[in-house]
Design an enzyme around this catalytic site. Structure first.
Site, short mmCIF file in Angstrom:
data_model
loop_
_atom_site.label_atom_id
_atom_site.label_comp_id
_atom_site.label_asym_id
_atom_site.label_seq_id
_atom_site.Cartn_x
_atom_site.Cartn_y
_atom_site.Cartn_z
N GLU A 21 0.83 -1.21 0.00
CA GLU A 21 0.00 0.00 0.00
C GLU A 21 0.86 1.26 0.00
O GLU A 21 0.57 2.21 -0.71
CB GLU A 21 -0.93 0.02 1.23
CG GLU A 21 -2.13 -0.88 1.09
CD GLU A 21 -2.92 -0.60 -0.17
OE1 GLU A 21 -3.19 0.58 -0.46
OE2 GLU A 21 -3.25 -1.55 -0.88
N TYR A 77 -6.27 7.03 4.56
CA TYR A 77 -6.35 6.19 3.36
C TYR A 77 -5.66 4.84 3.61
O TYR A 77 -6.26 3.77 3.39
CB TYR A 77 -5.70 6.91 2.16
CG TYR A 77 -5.54 5.98 0.99
CD1 TYR A 77 -6.61 5.75 0.12
CD2 TYR A 77 -4.35 5.29 0.78
CE1 TYR A 77 -6.49 4.85 -0.93
CE2 TYR A 77 -4.22 4.39 -0.26
CZ TYR A 77 -5.29 4.18 -1.12
OH TYR A 77 -5.17 3.27 -2.14
N ASP A 122 -9.66 7.29 -2.41
CA ASP A 122 -8.58 7.83 -3.24
C ASP A 122 -9.20 8.56 -4.43
O ASP A 122 -10.43 8.73 -4.50
CB ASP A 122 -7.61 6.72 -3.67
CG ASP A 122 -8.25 5.75 -4.67
OD1 ASP A 122 -9.47 5.86 -4.93
OD2 ASP A 122 -7.52 4.91 -5.21
#
Ligand code: SF4
Length: 342
Positions: free
Chosen positions: A36, A119, A137
């Site tokens: 990520e 996020y 996002d």
């Protein structure tokens, strides 16, 4: 009961699997976290080789925590945004020392780690632990803005929160990780910024933007901030086949990385020989130099600034004295080897 939205995008995802470079590797929280962070602001095709090399060298939180920061930065070289690498290392040390090496398994616990914002916390907690936190996002903002007909700027925090709440509502009753993955892929491959695939889109009947001729108008963005230009003049000082590098300290970009000593100026025009000589003297204490050549200017666009860089190649005329430990002399071969480790 899953929402109509979730049913459509999960069905679409099932028919359009997107093979990912880590599909055949371990998908524990550590590996999910690293993928990520690496993939933020990086396309999958670009980031995948870096990810694979990184987890090959650092296969666990412990191996990452035990490694020197310089080595971690070297494996990050080429990805940019080096603060991410520093934070990843800092977080690994924190998990190792403060949490007995156990990766946090709650959204709040993840959020407390250096470099993990809402996020990443949502992505990791949903992918690794099945927790119901929607990722928001650019892809998700675009899909939901169009589907819902949101006309306020997606750069505003209130719009961001409204999109997050909508995604959260749509996510109910389905696997959070699968939902997050599906909506991000759907935004990247179908509801694209330009030429979205509306004619075959499974959401088309209920899509506000399509039904109201607003596809190209959405999402709405605030005016872009102006980009700052900075002019970096790297002075490549050589002596008997070796090149002098300096570690960048302070709170600027590329912190902790090594570059040739650099003069920041207000324009791309090359400094005069006298200015170069004065600069070299300020570092080495030596007066005489031979200026070999200066490179043309090259630009590198970062998120909030454009770096205009030039290299000025200098040869010393007498042996350099010992310098403090922020400097290091390296062979040209060492520079090539480091570059090849990308
Ligand atoms: S119909 Fe077009 S704009 Fe609407 S969600 Fe589908 S691809 Fe996006």
């Amino acid at each position: 009961m899953p929402s109509v939205f979730a049913k459509h995008i999960l069905h679409w995802q099932a028919n359009n699997p997107r093979p990912l470079p880590w599909d055949n590797g371990p998908r524990d929280p550590y590996h999910i976290w690293i993928s990520e962070i690496i993939m933020q602001q990086t396309r999958i095709e670009q980031g995948a080789p870096y990810y694979l090399k990184f987890v090959n060298r650092f296969p666990s939180v412990k191996s990452l925590a035990d490694a020197p920061l310089d080595e971690v930065l070297r494996y990050w070289q080429g990805l940019g945004y080096y603060t991410r690498a520093r934070n990843v290392h800092k977080a690994a040390v924190f998990i190792n020392q403060q949490l007995d090496g156990v990766f946090p398994d709650t959204y709040e616990g993840l959020l407390a780690l250096p470099g993990i914002g809402p996020y990443s916390a949502a992505a990791i907690s949903s992918f690794a632990f099945g927790l119901s936190y929607p990722v928001v996002d650019g892809n998700v903002k675009r899909v939901i803005s169009r589907y819902e007909g949101i006309t306020s700027s997606i750069d505003e925090p209130t719009t961001h929160n409204a999109i997050r709440d909508t995604a959260s509502k749509y996510m109910k009753g389905v696997s959070p990780g699968a939902f997050n993955q599906a909506i991000m892929n759907f935004g990247a491959l179908v509801c694209k910024p330009v030429n979205p695939g509306c004619t075959t889109c499974p959401l088309s009947r209920k899509c506000y933007a399509l039904q109201n001729g607003m596809v190209t108008a959405l999402p709405v963005r605030s005016k872009k901030k102006s980009v700052i230009f900075r002019y970096f003049h790297f002075v490549v000082i050589t002596w008997r086949g070796k090149v002098l590098l300096q570690r960048r300290d302070g709170k600027d970009i590329w912190q902790g990385l090594y570059t040739p000593p650099m003069m920041e100026r207000t324009a791309a025009r090359a400094p005069s020989i006298r200015q170069l000589e004065t600069f070299v003297k300020s570092i080495t204490g030596l007066g005489g130099i031979a200026h070999i050549q200066s490179s043309p200017a090259q630009q590198q666009l970062l998120s909030h600034q454009t770096i205009v860089g030039r290299f000025h190649f200098i040869r010393l005329l007498s042996p350099p004295p010992a310098l403090d430990d922020s400097f290091v002399w390296v062979t040209k071969k060492m520079l090539t080897t480091t570059r090849d480790q990308k």
